[in-house]
Every structure is written in structure tokens, then in C-alpha cells.
Enzyme design. Structure first.
Site, PDB file in Angstrom:
ATOM      1  N   ARG A   5     -10.393 -11.520   2.343  1.00 34.77           N
ATOM      2  CA  ARG A   5     -11.260 -12.412   1.809  1.00 34.77           C
ATOM      3  C   ARG A   5     -10.553 -13.920   1.920  1.00 34.77           C
ATOM      4  NH1 ARG A   5     -11.460  -9.173  -3.781  1.00 34.77           N
ATOM      5  NH2 ARG A   5     -11.240  -7.746  -2.202  1.00 34.77           N
TER       6      ARG A   5
ATOM      7  N   LYS B  52       0.654  -1.174   0.051  1.00 31.83           N
ATOM      8  CA  LYS B  52       0.070  -0.040  -0.022  1.00 31.83           C
ATOM      9  C   LYS B  52       0.887   1.321  -0.100  1.00 31.83           C
ATOM     10  CE  LYS B  52      -3.879  -1.883   2.541  1.00 31.83           C
ATOM     11  NZ  LYS B  52      -4.924  -1.858   1.686  1.00 31.83           N
TER      12      LYS B  52
HETATM   13  N1  BES Z   1      -7.926  -3.789   4.725  1.00 38.56           N
HETATM   14  C1  BES Z   1      -8.151  -3.250   3.171  1.00 38.56           C
HETATM   15  C2  BES Z   1      -9.361  -2.463   3.063  1.00 38.56           C
HETATM   16  C3  BES Z   1      -9.678  -1.135   3.698  1.00 38.56           C
HETATM   17  C4  BES Z   1      -9.364   0.006   2.715  1.00 38.56           C
HETATM   18  C5  BES Z   1     -10.102  -1.056   4.758  1.00 38.56           C
HETATM   19  C6  BES Z   1      -9.570   1.091   3.252  1.00 38.56           C
HETATM   20  C7  BES Z   1     -10.433   0.396   5.335  1.00 38.56           C
HETATM   21  C8  BES Z   1     -10.188   1.297   4.698  1.00 38.56           C
HETATM   22  C9  BES Z   1      -8.165  -4.764   2.400  1.00 38.56           C
HETATM   23  O1  BES Z   1      -7.498  -5.664   2.857  1.00 38.56           O
HETATM   24  C10 BES Z   1      -7.718  -4.028   0.858  1.00 38.56           C
HETATM   25  O2  BES Z   1      -6.766  -3.790   0.968  1.00 38.56           O
HETATM   26  N2  BES Z   1      -8.568  -4.275  -0.117  1.00 38.56           N
HETATM   27  C11 BES Z   1      -8.078  -3.780  -1.376  1.00 38.56           C
HETATM   28  C12 BES Z   1      -8.545  -4.941  -2.445  1.00 38.56           C
HETATM   29  C13 BES Z   1      -8.212  -4.577  -3.652  1.00 38.56           C
HETATM   30  C14 BES Z   1      -6.551  -5.045  -3.852  1.00 38.56           C
HETATM   31  C15 BES Z   1      -8.948  -5.555  -4.612  1.00 38.56           C
HETATM   32  C16 BES Z   1      -8.854  -2.434  -1.698  1.00 38.56           C
HETATM   33  O3  BES Z   1      -9.848  -2.342  -1.285  1.00 38.56           O
HETATM   34  O4  BES Z   1      -8.211  -1.760  -2.028  1.00 38.56           O
HETATM   35 ZN    ZN Z   2      -5.508  -5.493   2.130  1.00 38.59          ZN
END
Ligand code: BES
Ligand code: ZN
Ligand code: ZN
Length: 504
Positions: free
Chosen positions: A351, A277
Site C-alpha cells: 500500500r 515474515k
Molecule cells: N505481499 C503481502 C501479501 C500477501 C500475503 C500476498 C499472502 C500473497 C500471499 C503483503 O505485503 C503483506 O505482507 N500484507 C500483510 C499486511 C498486514 C501486515 C497488515 C498481510 O496480509 O499479512
Molecule cells: Zn508485506
């Protein structure tokens, strides 16, 4: 905090602050307020006619040393229109009163309900508001001032027979709000102090104290159970993963009765893994375990509220880290269910751990499943920080969750689950892939992935990515973890236990 019911007339109660509320209408001073107005020689009517006291929602009118009352302060909150006032509003009003009075060093208050609110439900909401409003984020401040904590609160205005209702609501509200605060405390912990192992230790201590059965699966056990999806996320971290299983069993279980399974995502820190990230806001990813914390908190409450159905919480927990052993985009993993997964993006890790979580919950005998997870940024785009996204495989069960959300005063909104989205997680090399191939719909695509592992079991998924924490303080609550979902799931479990229709 000491919580009591005070049966005396509010004007006759000696306290640091007497709190009540006025409605927005032609004459805000009426009913129980007229009694206080008379006691103060018409001071409230004067405030109303000067336009200072209108009853507008969240308006605050603070009178010091009100003549004719034994209280040192009288706080009158604006409660909006009478017919719009429900538990959700009362909860917020009580929280706002606590936070305002705490800032003035008040340590003891009495909250007087108005006529028509002399019932257990209102008492519960007020107590919840008081305890949730009193919660602070002070643990790591070395100059914290203990005097900012409220020492006691009493409920008043419950005349005659209503005092019993008040006591019942008070007890229920206390259990629920203390459980919600338990989850908030876990959620606020930074990831260096809340690893999968520390979270498991907290779960174990909570369960023992509450008299719940608890089983902590370590990395060896997870290997034996072939939880390849959970282990694939954990392999990049030097902290070992854990799976927490907390079980509540009612005193009598009918054969074939429904068993509720609560699966919560507990990523103690989500860096994204190799699909790392950006650093902006990454510190917020300590909250990526709030779904798991919520499920533990629900169990804490259920141990005390004793629903008639069996409930099992399953909380898979790991860090999501990049590292020499981390999984890489394109890797294929075999989940506990036997399904193969192509991991296109290592940041779609929630997931993966939920896949093994729901699979294990089913193996333990759950007939109905609910998961809560800070799962997607896409749900924040769709619903902002306002609503929880609700996805389900069974309309009736989904409707039950939404009904409980309304009863608990938690905003939740149903999201689509058309089969069309299933196409988007087809993989060229494995059974499914962990992100969508198409464009958009990220929150539903994520839900579709989890659904693959729930089979025929009715299932509801709560995406709490936008609502699990708040970045700013609100008049009724501190910033940080919110404990969203807990009140809804407690309400659901209590109804679920007594609802014949859900029993097999
Ligand atoms: N923990 C994150 C989701 C999240 C994002 C929670 C912002 C709270 C605030 C999750 O594990 C994630 O990174 N999801 C990705 C999925 C994508 C790679 C398909 C996302 O939402 O960007
Ligand atoms: Zn994530
Ligand atoms: Zn995550």
C-alpha cells in the site's frame, strides 16, 4: 508456435491429433460428431453406448489411429452441458487438450470447434487456452526436453464465412495469451534474477519492441519527486528501487478524453522488512511483483490491439528487506502527495508503494485508475485462491471492471468499502497509519489506505494475493504465476476506448 486456420473438413485433416468435444446430453454423438462418427464407421457411438464417452466436463476419450480419419489420434473432450459452455470453458478445454497431448509427445494438433461455436470469440478462447496450456516452467531445468513444446496448432470446423471470424479471433487470442505468458514468465523468476532493475530493463525492452513510450525513474528521480512512501520501503535493501512508466497513445486523442491509469505493485521480494515474515512459504514472496507484471503485460497487448483511449501503466518496484537502514515500526513517512504515514507494520509495504504509484499516475493525467496488487493475506482468507477481490470508489467504474472480468472469464468478486473502515487507519501521530487499528477486514482496510491517495479519481483496486500464482498444476495450466487480471484489463481498455460515456 505456429497457429493457423484449417478450412478442410476435420475428417480430412492429416495431423498428429484431432481434438473436438462432446456435450453431456442423452445423445453425446450429434452434430459435427455424427460426421466424425460416420467417418469412423460408428466407433464414437459405440464408445457412447458403452458409457465410456458421456460428455462430462473434462472427460477425455483418446482414440488411436481412428479408422476413416486422416488424424493419428482423435481426442474427444467432455464439454459438459451445451448451454453452460462459454469462452471460459473452451479456454480450459483447449489448455487441457494441449497438456494431455504434450505428455504423449504430440507436437501438432488441430482443434475442431462444434456448430454454434464458429465465431471469433470461441476461436480467441481456444487459442488462448492452447498458448496458456503450452506454457511451462522449465527455464532453470538443465535436463529440459525441448520436444515437450507444441510446435503447431490449427483451428478447424469454421465452415464457409466463419473462417474469417476464426482468423480474427486467432490473432486476438495470440496477442492476449502471449502477453499473459510474458507476465507469467516475469512472475516466475526468482528474486535474485528479477530485481527492480532487471524488471525495469524487461519493461523497457518490451516497450521498445511494442512501440510504446517508456520512462524508468531511478532512485535519484524518485527522491526529486519526493516519493517518500516508495523510498521508505526501498531503504532497507541494497537493490535500488525503480518506477516504470509505460504509455500507449492512440493515433487520435480527443481533448478531454479519459486516460486509463494502471498501477501495479512490483515488490520483487517481500521479506516483510523489520516486521519480518515467518520462513514457512516465504519463497512465494517472489510473486509479490505479479501486479506490476500484469500491468506491463496489458500494455504489451494494448500496443498491438490499439484501443481508442490513452493508457498509462505505472509500476513502482522495490524489494522489502530488513537491514541496518530499513524503516522501523512507528516510523513516519511523507508520501509524494504530502500525506504523512505512520508505518506500524513494515510488512504492509504494498500500500505504501501504491500510494506513490497512484499519486504519480494522477499527476501524469490519468482520469481513471486501476491498481493490481498481491496486497493482503486477508483476501486469501475471504476468497481463497478462487476470486480476485474487487474494491472501488465509483460504482459505475467498478461495475465496468466486473463486466470485463466476466467477459474475460476471470473470477472477480466485489468487496465492501464502507467509510466505517476509514476509522481504522487513523493514526495518533500522522495523517494515517498503514495497518488497521480494529480487528479484521484486512483486505478492505488496505484498500481504504490506497483510496486516500486517489482523491476524486474513479478507482478500482484488484487484490490478487490469492490468485496471482497457483501452487499446483491444473489440467489446463502449469503451476506458478497465473497472469490473473490481464485479460480483464485488456477487455476493459478496449471497451473503455470505444465507450463515449467514459469520456469527459
Ligand atoms: N505481499 C503481502 C501479501 C500477501 C500475503 C500476498 C499472502 C500473497 C500471499 C503483503 O505485503 C503483506 O505482507 N500484507 C500483510 C499486511 C498486514 C501486515 C497488515 C498481510 O496480509 O499479512
Ligand atoms: Zn508485506
Ligand atoms: Zn507484499
Amino acid at each position: 508456435m505456429e497457429l493457423t486456420v484449417d478450412a478442410r473438413p476435420p475428417a480430412k485433416i492429416e495431423t498428429e491429433a484431432l481434438v473436438t468435444y462432446a456435450f453431456e446430453q442423452d445423445k453425446p454423438i450429434e452434430g459435427a460428431l455424427s460426421t466424425l462418427d460416420a467417418a469412423t464407421g460408428g466407433a464414437l457411438s459405440k464408445l457412447a453406448s458403452s458409457g465410456e464417452l458421456t460428455g462430462k466436463m473434462m472427460e477425455t476419450t483418446l482414440v488411436h489411429y481412428p479408422q476413416g480419419l486422416l488424424a493419428q489420434r482423435l481426442l474427444i473432450l467432455g464439454a459438459g452441458k451445451r448451454d453452460k459452455l462459454g469462452s471460459a470453458e473452451l479456454r480450459k478445454l483447449a489448455g487441457a487438450a494441449v497438456r494431455m497431448l504434450k505428455s504423449k509427445k504430440v507436437k501438432r494438433l488441430v482443434f475442431a470447434v462444434r456448430e454454434k461455436d464458429q465465431n471469433a470469440e470461441s476461436a480467441q478462447a481456444i487459442v488462448e487456452g492452447i498458448l496458456l496450456g503450452n506454457f511451462e516452467l522449465e527455464k532453470y531445468k538443465t535436463d529440459k526436453k525441448p520436444e515437450t513444446e507444441l510446435a503447431s496448432a490449427a483451428l478447424a470446423g469454421f465452415e464457409g464465412g466463419a473462417a474469417g471470424e476464426a482468423a480474427r479471433g486467432l490473432e486476438r487470442g495470440r496477442i492476449i495469451a502471449e502477453s499473459q505468458n510474458f507476465a507469467r514468465e516475469l512472475g516466475n523468476e526468482p528474486s535474485n534474477r528479477m530485481t527492480p532493475r532487471t524488471l525495469a530493463a524487461r519493461a523497457e525492452a518490451m516497450a521498445r519492441e511494442a512501440g510504446l513510450a517508456v520512462d524508468i525513474l531511478d532512485e535519484k528521480k524518485l527522491e526529486e519527486l519526493k516519493m517518500g512512501a516508495l523510498l521508505s520501503v526501498a531503504q532497507g535493501s541494497s537493490e535500488p528501487p525503480r518506477m516504470m512508466v509505460v504509455t500507449y497513445t492512440p493515433s487520435t486523442v480527443k481533448p478531454g478524453a479519459a486516460v486509463l491509469g494502471l498501477v501495479g505493485k512490483a515488490i520483487t521480494f517481500d521479506t516483510g522488512g523489520i516486521s519480518i515474515k515467518p520462513s514457512q512459504d516465504m519463497e512465494k514472496m517472489k510473486y509479490d511483483m505479479c501486479g506490476g507484471a500484469a500491468m506491463l503485460a496489458v500494455m504489451r497487448a494494448l500496443a498491438r490491439l490499439k484501443p481508442a483511449c490513452k493508457v498509462i501503466a505505472v509500476v513502482p518496484s522495490t524489494e522489502n528487506m530488513p537491514g541496518g537502514r530499513a524503516q522501523k515500526p512507528g516510523d513516519v513517512q511523507i508520501a509524494m502527495s504530502g500525506k504523512s504515514i505512520e508505518v506500524i507494520n513494515t510488512d504492509a509495504e504494498g500500500r505504501l508503494i501504491l500510494a506513490d504509484g497512484v499519486c504519480y499516475a494522477k499527476q501524469l493525467g490519468c482520469t481513471h485508475l486501476i491498481d493490481a496488487a498481491t496486497l493482503t493475506g486477508a483476501i486469501v482468507v475471504a476468497l481463497s485462491n478462487v476470486n480476485v477481490g474487487v474494491f472501488g470508489s465509483d460504482d459505475r467504474f467498478t461495475e465496468q471492471v466486473l463486466t470485463s472480468a466476466r467477459a474475460a472469464g476471470e473470477k472477480m468478486w466485489p468487496m465492501p468499502m464502507d467509510d466505517d473502515y476509514r476509522e481504522m487507519i487513523k493514526s495518533g501521530i500522522a495523517d494515517i497509519q498503514n495497518v488497521g487499528s480494529g480487528k479484521g477486514g484486512g483486505a478492505t482496510v488496505a484498500a481504504m489506505f490506497i483510496k486516500e491517495f486517489t482523491g476524486d479519481t474513479p478507482w478500482v483496486h484488484l487484490d490478487i494475493a490469492g490468485t496471482a500464482w497457483q501452487d499446483d498444476v491444473k489440467p489446463w495450466s502449469a503451476k506458478g504465476a497465473t497472469g490473473v487480471g490481464i485479460r480483464t484489463l485488456i477487455d476493459l481498455a478496449m471497451k473503455f476506448g470505444s465507450n463515449e460515456a467514459t469520456k469527459a
